[in-house]
Structures are given as C-alpha cells and as structure tokens.
Design a protein around this motif. Structure first.
Motif, PDB file in Angstrom:
ATOM      1  N   GLU A 270      -1.751  14.558 -14.668  1.00  0.00           N
ATOM      2  CA  GLU A 270      -2.528  13.336 -14.857  1.00  0.00           C
ATOM      3  C   GLU A 270      -2.780  12.703 -13.497  1.00  0.00           C
ATOM      4  OE1 GLU A 270      -2.117   8.888 -16.934  1.00  0.00           O
ATOM      5  OE2 GLU A 270      -0.593  10.433 -17.306  1.00  0.00           O
ATOM      6  N   ARG A 271      -3.975  12.177 -13.315  1.00  0.00           N
ATOM      7  CA  ARG A 271      -4.323  11.447 -12.099  1.00  0.00           C
ATOM      8  C   ARG A 271      -4.523   9.977 -12.429  1.00  0.00           C
ATOM      9  NH1 ARG A 271      -9.973  10.989  -9.092  1.00  0.00           N
ATOM     10  NH2 ARG A 271      -9.346  10.872  -6.909  1.00  0.00           N
ATOM     11  N   ARG A 272      -3.868   9.098 -11.665  1.00  0.00           N
ATOM     12  CA  ARG A 272      -3.991   7.664 -11.863  1.00  0.00           C
ATOM     13  C   ARG A 272      -4.490   7.027 -10.571  1.00  0.00           C
ATOM     14  NH1 ARG A 272       1.804   6.444 -15.074  1.00  0.00           N
ATOM     15  NH2 ARG A 272       1.389   7.897 -16.801  1.00  0.00           N
ATOM     16  N   ILE A 273      -5.630   6.383 -10.628  1.00  0.00           N
ATOM     17  CA  ILE A 273      -6.172   5.665  -9.482  1.00  0.00           C
ATOM     18  C   ILE A 273      -5.686   4.216  -9.555  1.00  0.00           C
ATOM     19  CG2 ILE A 273      -8.258   4.892  -8.319  1.00  0.00           C
ATOM     20  CD1 ILE A 273      -9.643   7.398  -9.276  1.00  0.00           C
ATOM     21  N   LEU A 274      -5.146   3.729  -8.443  1.00  0.00           N
ATOM     22  CA  LEU A 274      -4.528   2.408  -8.407  1.00  0.00           C
ATOM     23  C   LEU A 274      -5.426   1.426  -7.660  1.00  0.00           C
ATOM     24  CD1 LEU A 274      -0.895   3.567  -7.481  1.00  0.00           C
ATOM     25  CD2 LEU A 274      -1.907   3.286  -9.763  1.00  0.00           C
ATOM     26  N   PRO A 275      -6.089   0.499  -8.380  1.00  0.00           N
ATOM     27  CA  PRO A 275      -6.964  -0.483  -7.723  1.00  0.00           C
ATOM     28  C   PRO A 275      -6.175  -1.376  -6.771  1.00  0.00           C
ATOM     29  CG  PRO A 275      -7.336  -0.415 -10.105  1.00  0.00           C
ATOM     30  CD  PRO A 275      -6.090   0.364  -9.845  1.00  0.00           C
ATOM     31  N   GLY A 276      -6.783  -1.686  -5.626  1.00  0.00           N
ATOM     32  CA  GLY A 276      -6.161  -2.602  -4.678  1.00  0.00           C
ATOM     33  C   GLY A 276      -5.007  -2.030  -3.894  1.00  0.00           C
ATOM     34  N   VAL A 277      -4.792  -0.724  -3.984  1.00  0.00           N
ATOM     35  CA  VAL A 277      -3.655  -0.075  -3.327  1.00  0.00           C
ATOM     36  C   VAL A 277      -4.169   0.847  -2.232  1.00  0.00           C
ATOM     37  CG1 VAL A 277      -1.718   1.527  -3.655  1.00  0.00           C
ATOM     38  CG2 VAL A 277      -2.206  -0.241  -5.374  1.00  0.00           C
ATOM     39  N   GLY A 278      -3.490   0.826  -1.087  1.00  0.00           N
ATOM     40  CA  GLY A 278      -3.858   1.671   0.031  1.00  0.00           C
ATOM     41  C   GLY A 278      -3.015   2.926   0.104  1.00  0.00           C
ATOM     42  N   HIS A 279      -2.588   3.290   1.317  1.00  0.00           N
ATOM     43  CA  HIS A 279      -1.935   4.577   1.559  1.00  0.00           C
ATOM     44  C   HIS A 279      -0.443   4.568   1.256  1.00  0.00           C
ATOM     45  CE1 HIS A 279      -2.028   8.608   3.185  1.00  0.00           C
ATOM     46  NE2 HIS A 279      -1.029   8.337   4.001  1.00  0.00           N
ATOM     47  N   ASP A 280       0.203   3.430   1.437  1.00  0.00           N
ATOM     48  CA  ASP A 280       1.667   3.322   1.263  1.00  0.00           C
ATOM     49  C   ASP A 280       1.973   3.038  -0.209  1.00  0.00           C
ATOM     50  OD1 ASP A 280       4.363   3.036   1.647  1.00  0.00           O
ATOM     51  OD2 ASP A 280       4.222   1.266   2.921  1.00  0.00           O
ATOM     52  N   ILE A 281       1.698   4.014  -1.041  1.00  0.00           N
ATOM     53  CA  ILE A 281       1.650   3.804  -2.491  1.00  0.00           C
ATOM     54  C   ILE A 281       2.933   3.208  -3.074  1.00  0.00           C
ATOM     55  CG2 ILE A 281       1.438   5.028  -4.703  1.00  0.00           C
ATOM     56  CD1 ILE A 281      -0.613   6.864  -3.277  1.00  0.00           C
ATOM     57  N   PRO A 282       4.118   3.769  -2.825  1.00  0.00           N
ATOM     58  CA  PRO A 282       5.302   3.200  -3.490  1.00  0.00           C
ATOM     59  C   PRO A 282       5.643   1.783  -3.042  1.00  0.00           C
ATOM     60  CG  PRO A 282       5.929   4.895  -1.933  1.00  0.00           C
ATOM     61  CD  PRO A 282       4.437   4.953  -2.049  1.00  0.00           C
ATOM     62  N   GLU A 283       5.333   1.452  -1.793  1.00  0.00           N
ATOM     63  CA  GLU A 283       5.652   0.110  -1.306  1.00  0.00           C
ATOM     64  C   GLU A 283       4.614  -0.909  -1.762  1.00  0.00           C
ATOM     65  OE1 GLU A 283       7.623  -1.787   2.733  1.00  0.00           O
ATOM     66  OE2 GLU A 283       6.630   0.162   2.818  1.00  0.00           O
ATOM     67  N   GLU A 284       3.385  -0.473  -1.903  1.00  0.00           N
ATOM     68  CA  GLU A 284       2.324  -1.364  -2.373  1.00  0.00           C
ATOM     69  C   GLU A 284       2.298  -1.482  -3.893  1.00  0.00           C
ATOM     70  OE1 GLU A 284      -1.582  -1.050  -0.354  1.00  0.00           O
ATOM     71  OE2 GLU A 284      -0.675   0.624   0.737  1.00  0.00           O
ATOM     72  N   ALA A 285       2.675  -0.413  -4.570  1.00  0.00           N
ATOM     73  CA  ALA A 285       2.597  -0.375  -6.035  1.00  0.00           C
ATOM     74  C   ALA A 285       3.893   0.170  -6.628  1.00  0.00           C
ATOM     75  CB  ALA A 285       1.411   0.478  -6.470  1.00  0.00           C
TER      76      ALA A 285
END
Length: 299
Positions: A270-285
């Motif tokens: 599954e692919r999930r696109i995260l709005p408002g999130v940049g490259h540092d995925i776990p720290e941002e989201a």
C-alpha cells in the motif's frame, strides 16, 4: 547529548550504538534514520511502541553519533550494501531472527535491501518513498532538469570543494538540507539541533562523501560487499508486506501522482501520500508512521 540511554553491540566492522525501548522479550521492531538525520526522528514513535510491548531498536548508522569503526583499515564506505550489511549484523549480534523494519532515506535503503535479499528476516516493512534500492548501472542517465536541480548537493559532494564544504560547514549545510527537504515543516528548525550532534562523528564526512560518489560510480565500493552490489543490479523485488509513506511536500523527492515503484513489490503493498509532510517522514508525521507499523504488525 543524546535523548535515550545508549547501548552498544560489536559487529565485524562496527561498534554500533543503538537505543532500545520496551521489553527484551517483545516482537522486534527496528527503526532506521537517514541522512542527515538521527534516531531523534523516532522520539515520538519508539517509546510508544515499547509501551505496547514491542522490543524497539533504534541504531545510529555508520558515521553517526557514537557508532564507531572497529579498525582504522576498514573502508569508510557509505554504499547501499554497507548499510544493509550493518542492519543484518545488528540483528545477528542482538539475536533477532526476524523484525519489522521501518526506515527512510539511507535507513529505508538498508531496510529495503534486507527485505529484498533476505525476506525471511523481515516480518513487514514501512519504507519512506517506496523502493529505495539504487540502480547504480543506470546512474549516469540524466534525469529531468528539476530533479537534477534538487540533487545539487550530491554533485557538490563529487568535488574536492564539496568535501571541504561538508568538513567546514557540516552543521550549516545539513541544516540547509533540512529546510529545503521539508519546506512546510514549521517545527523543523527548532528540532534540528537535537540531531545535529550526531554529525560530529569523526567518520561522518568520509562516509557521506563515499555514499554519494559510489552511487554514481565515481568511487569503488568495499570489495567484501561487491557480491551484494552485484545482486542489487538485478533490482530484486520485495516480497514482504509493505506500506510506503511518501511526503507530498518532500523537497528532494516529491511524491508523484502515479506510483512508479508498485511493480517492485510482490506481496501485500500500500502507498500512502502524506499531505504537508516533507522528507523527514517519521519526525514530521509520527502518528502516520506509527499507524503504518501497527497496521502491518497487527494483521
């Protein structure tokens, strides 16, 4: 200096530093940071998983934090096979037969390689930005101009000027990359100093420079890892349950409308696109990252 008590395990190449959460008897989860980041990226995820009974391991990659090479003669390689071998060695020395893996950037590359070549060691995979295996034989092919522009730092590192620039200005340069790669992350600048201490490792510059030169065939790899690099030239599929998290605002690799990596995954995917999130995925989201892991582990 560090956010959680540091433990160490000795592999054939490294004295590898890591942080651990949760009971030693819990199902293992390994969380892998990227460049230029650190285990601080998982501070809002690892304790939560530990409290739920999982054994959570968060290593400092080679060239970061207190991780050190055991021998001055060991190549300071940053190539993709070295990152994967470190992950395997970490699992072996800690007695982990199989783990759930979550990684992004360099850490996502290590996780994807182990999932592709040793699927029996991987319970499930959460990967930042999909299929992270480098296609090195085709690296000389130019990309579209906008993508080439976003990769300026890689070309900078190919030159002696870039080596000197990273050596003199590692804190400022990496802070610039944080801002460029996560342009809508308001909290990023304030959080940067927590990770920046990990770049003071004496091998940081050499490992980083080698990583970006090797992937373009401008530097030879570690001869001991050539067999793995040869296996990766075939771009092997990943056959473990996977969720790919993609930042919609990623300044270095923005999510494309079409999933170009789908065919590389041959199990549940599954692919999930995260709005408002940049490259540092776990720290941002962190909530989205934690949810992806639990969705896979609780099936």
């Amino acid at each position: 200096m560090y956010g959680h008590p540091i433990q160490f395990t000795r592999t054939s190449m490294l004295t590898l530093a890591y942080e651990e959460h949760g009971p030693a008897s819990g199902d293992p989860v390994i969380l892998l940071h990227g460049f230029p980041y650190s285990p601080r990226a998982f501070d809002d995820i690892a304790p939560d998983l530990g409290a739920q009974g999982y054994r959570v391991i968060v290593p400092y990659l080679r060239g970061y934090g207190p991780t050190r090479f055991n021998s001055p003669g060991t190549p300071r390689s940053g190539q993709q096979a070295a990152l994967a071998q470190d992950l395997l060695d970490l699992m072996d020395t800690l007695g982990i037969e199989q783990a759930a893996l979550c990684g992004y950037d360099w850490g996502g590359r290590a996780a994807c390689i182990v999932a592709a070549l040793w699927p029996h060691r991987v319970r499930c995979l959460v990967t930042g930005d999909g299929y992270n295996l480098q296609d090195i034989p085709n690296s000389a092919q130019p990309l579209d101009p906008q993508t080439e522009h976003r990769l300026w730092y890689q070309y900078y590192f190919h030159s002696p000027r870039g080596v000197e620039g990273l050596t003199r200005n590692r804190r400022a340069l990496c802070e610039l990359l944080w801002r460029l790669w996560s342009p809508t992350w308001a909290e990023g600048p304030a959080l940067y100093p927590r990770s920046a201490t990990a770049f003071d490792n004496p091998d940081f510059v050499e490992v980083v420079i080698h990583s970006y030169r090797h992937r373009f065939m401008y530097a030879a790899g570690d001869p001991a890892l050539e067999w793995m690099e040869q296996a990766l030239t075939r771009q092997p599929p990943i056959n473990v349950p996977t969720i790919s998290l993609c930042g919609a605002d990623d300044g270095v690799g923005p999510a494309t409308p079409n999933d170009e990596d789908r065919d590389h995954f041959t199990s549940d995917y599954e692919r999930r696109i995260l709005p408002g999130v940049g490259h540092d995925i776990p720290e941002e989201a962190p909530e989205a990252t934690l949810r992806a892991l639990l969705d896979l582990m609780q099936r």
